[in-house]
Design an enzyme around this catalytic site. Structure first.
Site, mmCIF file in Angstrom:
data_model
loop_
_atom_site.group_PDB
_atom_site.id
_atom_site.type_symbol
_atom_site.label_atom_id
_atom_site.label_comp_id
_atom_site.label_asym_id
_atom_site.label_seq_id
_atom_site.Cartn_x
_atom_site.Cartn_y
_atom_site.Cartn_z
ATOM 1 N N ASP A 122 43.632 36.691 45.180
ATOM 2 C CA ASP A 122 42.307 36.465 44.596
ATOM 3 C C ASP A 122 42.142 34.970 44.312
ATOM 4 O O ASP A 122 43.058 34.313 43.827
ATOM 5 C CB ASP A 122 42.144 37.293 43.311
ATOM 6 N N ILE A 123 40.965 34.455 44.594
ATOM 7 C CA ILE A 123 40.696 33.024 44.427
ATOM 8 C C ILE A 123 40.619 32.634 42.946
ATOM 9 O O ILE A 123 40.788 31.457 42.606
ATOM 10 C CB ILE A 123 39.385 32.648 45.173
ATOM 11 N N ASN A 162 36.119 48.167 41.476
ATOM 12 C CA ASN A 162 34.836 48.125 40.778
ATOM 13 C C ASN A 162 33.741 48.613 41.715
ATOM 14 O O ASN A 162 33.705 48.220 42.881
ATOM 15 C CB ASN A 162 34.540 46.689 40.336
ATOM 16 N N GLY A 197 31.006 46.354 37.578
ATOM 17 C CA GLY A 197 31.552 44.998 37.633
ATOM 18 C C GLY A 197 31.789 44.473 39.032
ATOM 19 O O GLY A 197 32.476 43.461 39.210
ATOM 20 N N GLN A 198 31.224 45.141 40.058
ATOM 21 C CA GLN A 198 31.439 44.684 41.431
ATOM 22 C C GLN A 198 30.580 43.444 41.714
ATOM 23 O O GLN A 198 29.388 43.410 41.376
ATOM 24 C CB GLN A 198 31.070 45.800 42.420
ATOM 25 N N HIS A 207 37.203 46.615 47.832
ATOM 26 C CA HIS A 207 38.493 45.944 47.681
ATOM 27 C C HIS A 207 39.231 46.556 46.512
ATOM 28 O O HIS A 207 38.627 46.907 45.502
ATOM 29 C CB HIS A 207 38.299 44.443 47.472
#
Ligand code: AMP
Ligand code: ZN
Length: 113
Positions: free
Chosen positions: A29-30, A86, A92-93, A99
């Site tokens: 994750d970034i 999510n 919360g997506q 993913h």
């Protein structure tokens, strides 16, 4: 192509890849929320969990889960980890290509906010 994760699948946007096969890709994750935080995604574009087909995507859904399990072990999360998916804005997506988040190596509280 306006889907961010489809662009990662296509190699148009770089990602710190942990795993790839013909069906899924996993990358860090970034904006990590834990010392271990990676995402497992299908290569096929599926916008939300509501769009996952019980018949046609059953094996794919299992493959995403077992990829998460295998990589969590490889990342040293034997003591415990969390998976999160999510769905839609209320869930919360923010990226509309499904993913599975895998978070580990810190204590987790419950319930999530
Ligand atoms: P969600 O809020 O469940 O849709 O999660 C989307 C996740 O994608 C967030 O944790 C973001 O930090 C992550 N993300 C967004 N852009 C990228 C990117 N280019 N590479 C890796 N992760 C990303
Ligand atoms: Zn996509």
């Amino acid at each position: 192509m306006d889907c961010l994760f489809c662009r990662i699948v296509a190699g148009e946007i770089p990602a710190r890849k942990l795993y790839e096969d013909d069906q899924v890709i996993a990358f860090n994750d970034i904006d990590p929320k834990a010392p271990v935080h990676f995402l497992v995604i299908p290569k096929k574009h599926i916008a939300t969990l509501h769009d996952l087909g019980e018949q046609e995507d059953k094996a794919l859904a299992g493959h995403i889960l077992f990829t998460a399990q295998k990589l969590a072990r490889e990342q040293g999360c034997d003591e415990g980890f969390r998976v999160v998916m999510n769905c839609n804005e209320l869930g919360g997506q923010t990226v509309y290509h499904i993913h599975m988040h895998v978070l580990g190596k810190r204590p987790m509280s419950w319930p999530p906010g």
